[in-house]
Design a protein around this motif. Structure first.
Motif, mmCIF file in Angstrom:
data_model
loop_
_atom_site.group_PDB
_atom_site.id
_atom_site.type_symbol
_atom_site.label_atom_id
_atom_site.label_comp_id
_atom_site.label_asym_id
_atom_site.label_seq_id
_atom_site.Cartn_x
_atom_site.Cartn_y
_atom_site.Cartn_z
ATOM 1 N N THR A 156 35.976 52.724 47.395
ATOM 2 C CA THR A 156 37.138 53.280 48.081
ATOM 3 C C THR A 156 36.729 53.760 49.467
ATOM 4 O O THR A 156 35.561 54.105 49.684
ATOM 5 C CB THR A 156 37.733 54.458 47.281
ATOM 6 O OG1 THR A 156 36.745 55.474 47.101
ATOM 7 C CG2 THR A 156 38.248 53.997 45.932
ATOM 8 N N PRO A 157 37.678 53.777 50.415
ATOM 9 C CA PRO A 157 39.055 53.311 50.274
ATOM 10 C C PRO A 157 39.134 51.786 50.295
ATOM 11 O O PRO A 157 38.326 51.127 50.940
ATOM 12 C CB PRO A 157 39.759 53.918 51.501
ATOM 13 C CG PRO A 157 38.663 54.040 52.517
ATOM 14 C CD PRO A 157 37.414 54.366 51.755
ATOM 15 N N SER A 158 40.108 51.257 49.559
ATOM 16 C CA SER A 158 40.315 49.819 49.499
ATOM 17 C C SER A 158 41.803 49.514 49.602
ATOM 18 O O SER A 158 42.647 50.369 49.318
ATOM 19 C CB SER A 158 39.787 49.235 48.183
ATOM 20 O OG SER A 158 38.403 49.412 48.053
ATOM 21 N N PHE A 159 42.101 48.266 50.009
ATOM 22 C CA PHE A 159 43.481 47.779 50.000
ATOM 23 C C PHE A 159 43.605 46.883 48.777
ATOM 24 O O PHE A 159 42.856 45.927 48.618
ATOM 25 C CB PHE A 159 43.800 46.999 51.276
ATOM 26 C CG PHE A 159 45.274 46.736 51.480
ATOM 27 C CD1 PHE A 159 46.011 47.527 52.349
ATOM 28 C CD2 PHE A 159 45.923 45.710 50.805
ATOM 29 C CE1 PHE A 159 47.371 47.310 52.544
ATOM 30 C CE2 PHE A 159 47.275 45.473 50.980
ATOM 31 C CZ PHE A 159 48.008 46.280 51.856
ATOM 32 N N ILE A 160 44.570 47.202 47.921
ATOM 33 C CA ILE A 160 44.751 46.490 46.655
ATOM 34 C C ILE A 160 46.036 45.663 46.697
ATOM 35 O O ILE A 160 47.098 46.181 47.044
ATOM 36 C CB ILE A 160 44.811 47.477 45.472
ATOM 37 C CG1 ILE A 160 43.548 48.358 45.446
ATOM 38 C CG2 ILE A 160 45.003 46.734 44.165
ATOM 39 C CD1 ILE A 160 42.261 47.603 45.254
ATOM 40 N N ILE A 161 45.927 44.392 46.331
ATOM 41 C CA ILE A 161 47.091 43.508 46.295
ATOM 42 C C ILE A 161 47.392 43.144 44.847
ATOM 43 O O ILE A 161 46.534 42.616 44.132
ATOM 44 C CB ILE A 161 46.843 42.244 47.126
ATOM 45 C CG1 ILE A 161 46.633 42.616 48.598
ATOM 46 C CG2 ILE A 161 48.024 41.258 46.989
ATOM 47 C CD1 ILE A 161 46.285 41.438 49.490
ATOM 48 N N ASP A 162 48.601 43.445 44.404
ATOM 49 C CA ASP A 162 49.056 43.112 43.055
ATOM 50 C C ASP A 162 49.499 41.651 43.051
ATOM 51 O O ASP A 162 50.552 41.304 43.585
ATOM 52 C CB ASP A 162 50.212 44.038 42.664
ATOM 53 C CG ASP A 162 50.673 43.841 41.228
ATOM 54 O OD1 ASP A 162 50.448 42.752 40.671
ATOM 55 O OD2 ASP A 162 51.278 44.776 40.673
ATOM 56 N N LEU A 163 48.699 40.789 42.440
ATOM 57 C CA LEU A 163 48.986 39.353 42.481
ATOM 58 C C LEU A 163 50.253 38.989 41.728
ATOM 59 O O LEU A 163 50.966 38.052 42.095
ATOM 60 C CB LEU A 163 47.795 38.578 41.916
ATOM 61 C CG LEU A 163 46.588 38.500 42.853
ATOM 62 C CD1 LEU A 163 45.373 37.964 42.115
ATOM 63 C CD2 LEU A 163 46.913 37.625 44.055
ATOM 64 N N GLN A 164 50.568 39.722 40.666
ATOM 65 C CA GLN A 164 51.793 39.424 39.928
ATOM 66 C C GLN A 164 53.028 39.746 40.761
ATOM 67 O O GLN A 164 54.009 39.000 40.760
ATOM 68 C CB GLN A 164 51.800 40.196 38.607
ATOM 69 C CG GLN A 164 50.754 39.687 37.620
ATOM 70 C CD GLN A 164 50.544 40.628 36.456
ATOM 71 O OE1 GLN A 164 50.027 41.736 36.622
ATOM 72 N NE2 GLN A 164 50.939 40.198 35.277
ATOM 73 N N ALA A 165 52.985 40.851 41.492
ATOM 74 C CA ALA A 165 54.095 41.194 42.388
ATOM 75 C C ALA A 165 54.179 40.198 43.536
ATOM 76 O O ALA A 165 55.274 39.833 43.982
ATOM 77 C CB ALA A 165 53.912 42.622 42.916
ATOM 78 N N LEU A 166 53.017 39.755 44.024
ATOM 79 C CA LEU A 166 52.997 38.786 45.121
ATOM 80 C C LEU A 166 53.659 37.484 44.707
ATOM 81 O O LEU A 166 54.431 36.886 45.472
ATOM 82 C CB LEU A 166 51.552 38.532 45.553
ATOM 83 C CG LEU A 166 51.338 37.480 46.643
ATOM 84 C CD1 LEU A 166 51.911 37.967 47.970
ATOM 85 C CD2 LEU A 166 49.849 37.163 46.787
ATOM 86 N N ARG A 167 53.387 37.024 43.505
ATOM 87 C CA ARG A 167 53.954 35.751 43.043
ATOM 88 C C ARG A 167 55.476 35.816 42.938
ATOM 89 O O ARG A 167 56.156 34.809 43.108
ATOM 90 C CB ARG A 167 53.352 35.368 41.693
ATOM 91 C CG ARG A 167 51.881 34.957 41.779
ATOM 92 C CD ARG A 167 51.394 34.323 40.488
ATOM 93 N NE ARG A 167 49.985 33.977 40.586
ATOM 94 C CZ ARG A 167 49.005 34.697 40.068
ATOM 95 N NH1 ARG A 167 49.292 35.811 39.412
ATOM 96 N NH2 ARG A 167 47.750 34.328 40.213
#
Length: 281
Positions: free
Chosen positions: A35-46
């Motif tokens: 941390t700190p990190s930027f997290i991308i939710d792949l399910q939301a992205l799809r």
């Protein structure tokens, strides 16, 4: 102030190796990433991808149309599928829908660690976190979170769709008075009771944050925030001791998914992205 190389930069080879070691017996989880990190939710992205993505788990490249920043997934194992598609994403935050991008951060001090004269007013101080405001353009707000053990089953916020991106009402985020870290505090001395329209439980859990806990915030502008992550990584690369940088540094941008995971379990980390600033910005 930007972090020193040995603090902010985690070697890309190490992070990629950890992800590559995922198998039926070992997973890299959200709580394992730096941390700190930027997290991308792949399910939301799809769900918002244009053109639509197949449901086969392929991981695409992502372009931020606002600033021409391109995120490319880093190959890490034969089991991970990568798509040659590039999708545009503005990282919208829509009430009632799961967010796509989160800021993952660690608590460095809780309420019990408040320092007189430094954290005044003490009555509203909640926590110090390692996410410094400039990294998110000084504009982000705390949410219930992707792996928040404090809310338990009350809101089922651990990766439960839109629940993870529900705002913690009445909690403000700003700069520390004495260092570059961020601070969470009540906007009203009445705490969760004064700041909530119900019984206060959507944000009373923040009272119990302790050192080493992790929380997530939503950036108001995900594209600008990603650009700041890229700039910080680029600066760290340029002052890398071996002079190589680039391939040897981590952007701290990770992709997570709950596909195949039990409901309410901690998300698995499935990829990391490298950043490229395309010409034309």
């Amino acid at each position: 102030m930007y972090y020193k190389t040995n603090v902010f930069v985690t070697t890309l080879s190490l992070i990629t190796l950890l992800i590559a070691q995922q198998n039926a017996h070992a997973l890299m989880l959200l709580s394992d990433v730096p941390t700190p990190s930027f997290i991308i939710d792949l399910q939301a992205l799809r769900r918002i991808a244009e053109p639509p993505l197949n449901d086969n788990g392929d991981i695409p490249s992502i372009r931020c149309p606002k600033n021409n920043l391109l995120l490319q997934p880093i190959p890490n194992s034969d089991d991970t599928k990568y798509s040659n598609k590039v999708i545009d994403c503005q990282f919208p935050t829509v009430e009632g829908q799961p967010a796509i991008g989160y800021l993952h951060t660690t608590v460095t001090r809780g309420r019990d660690d408040a320092i007189p004269n430094e954290d005044e007013p003490i009555s509203t101080f909640l926590a110090e976190i390692d996410l410094d405001p400039p990294l998110c353009c000084n504009d982000a707000h705390l949410v219930l979170g992707l792996n928040n053990h404090h809310v338990g089953s009350y809101y089922w916020a651990r990766s439960a769709g839109a629940g993870s991106s529900m705002e913690a009402p009445g909690v403000g985020y700003g700069s520390s008075k004495s260092n570059s870290k961020g601070v969470l505090r009540w906007l009203d001395e009445g705490g969760p009771t004064a700041c909530n329209s119900n019984d206060g439980k959507r944000s009373e859990w923040v009272n119990f944050l302790r050192r080493h806990d992790t929380v997530q915030l939503l950036p108001n502008d995900g594209q600008d925030t990603l650009l700041e992550f890229y700039k910080r990584q680029s600066l760290s690369s340029s002052i890398d001791e071996d002079g190589k940088g680039g391939e040897g540094t981590s952007t701290r941008i990770f992709g997570i998914s709950n596909e195949g995971r039990p409901m309410g379990s901690e998300p698995a980390v499935v990829c990391e992205w490298r950043c490229i600033l395309e010409e034309g910005i």
